[in-house]
Motif scaffolding. Structure first.
Motif, short mmCIF file in Angstrom:
data_model
loop_
_atom_site.label_atom_id
_atom_site.label_comp_id
_atom_site.label_asym_id
_atom_site.label_seq_id
_atom_site.Cartn_x
_atom_site.Cartn_y
_atom_site.Cartn_z
N PHE A 1 -3.31 -33.50 45.80
CA PHE A 1 -4.82 -33.83 46.24
C PHE A 1 -4.98 -34.50 45.84
O PHE A 1 -4.64 -35.84 45.77
CB PHE A 1 -5.43 -32.81 44.97
CG PHE A 1 -4.70 -31.37 44.69
CD1 PHE A 1 -5.38 -30.41 45.93
CD2 PHE A 1 -4.47 -30.58 44.05
CE1 PHE A 1 -5.45 -29.02 45.51
CE2 PHE A 1 -3.47 -29.04 43.93
CZ PHE A 1 -4.78 -28.55 44.88
N GLU B 1 -6.67 -26.08 43.69
CA GLU B 1 -8.00 -27.27 42.45
C GLU B 1 -9.22 -26.85 42.73
O GLU B 1 -10.07 -25.55 43.57
CB GLU B 1 -8.13 -28.56 43.92
CG GLU B 1 -8.99 -29.63 43.77
CD GLU B 1 -9.03 -30.48 44.55
OE1 GLU B 1 -8.78 -31.92 44.02
OE2 GLU B 1 -9.98 -30.39 45.92
N GLU C 1 -6.90 -29.69 38.51
CA GLU C 1 -5.95 -28.54 39.39
C GLU C 1 -4.96 -27.76 38.33
O GLU C 1 -4.61 -28.53 37.21
CB GLU C 1 -4.79 -30.05 39.55
CG GLU C 1 -3.26 -29.20 39.92
CD GLU C 1 -2.66 -30.78 40.26
OE1 GLU C 1 -1.85 -30.49 41.09
OE2 GLU C 1 -2.11 -31.58 39.54
#
Length: 160
Positions: free
Chosen positions: A9, A32, A127
């Motif tokens: 991410f 995410e 996350e």
């Protein structure tokens, strides 16, 4: 066939990490999620304060909540400052929530927050990882592998 690599991410500024989770759990799948925060919470996170060491996520109804995450009160806040350990709603797509609910209910997995960070657009994100708990012998194997990797590095460095 090789196992696919986890998705990376866009982490510009990492505020808090849960490093112990890689030792305690087998991490399966990563997500995410956005976080619904109040103004003083965002300011507190921008100053680099916050902890997710003892937190977890749970699915209630059709929403995912981040529980027990500590975002300390903002030092320059007024009487409308936030509560440090309140449950925070995570913003996910409905299919992701359904996937998590099935994994937690049927497969006995746990939702672990791995990191809280700001992305390139300045949005606070979490996350999440779907994880299975490790047994004691699994943890020992992980420790052995880590020690062997460290020893290999020393040997290669010495031989030069």
């Amino acid at each position: 066939m090789a196992r696919p690599r986890p998705v990376e991410f866009d982490k510009v500024k990492v505020v808090a990490e849960n490093r112990r989770a890689r030792y305690e759990y087998f991490l399966e799948e990563f997500f995410e999620a956005g976080i619904a925060l109040t103004g003083t919470e965002v300011k507190s996170l921008r100053f680099g304060e916050g902890s997710i060491a003892e937190s977890y996520a749970e699915v209630k109804d059709s929403q995912v909540w981040l529980v027990n995450a500590n975002v300390p009160e903002f030092s320059h806040g007024n009487r409308h400052n936030h509560e440090p350990k309140r449950p925070r709603k995570l913003l996910l797509h409905e299919r992701e929530v359904n996937k998590m609910r099935v994994a937690v209910q049927r497969e006995g997995m746990t939702l672990i927050p791995m990191a809280v960070y700001f992305n390139s657009r300045g949005r606070a994100k979490v996350e999440l990882a779907l994880a299975k708990g490790k047994k004691i012998h699994d943890k020992r194997d992980t420790e052995k592998a880590r020690d062997w990797k460290r020893e290999q590095g020393r040997i290669m460095r010495d031989r030069g």
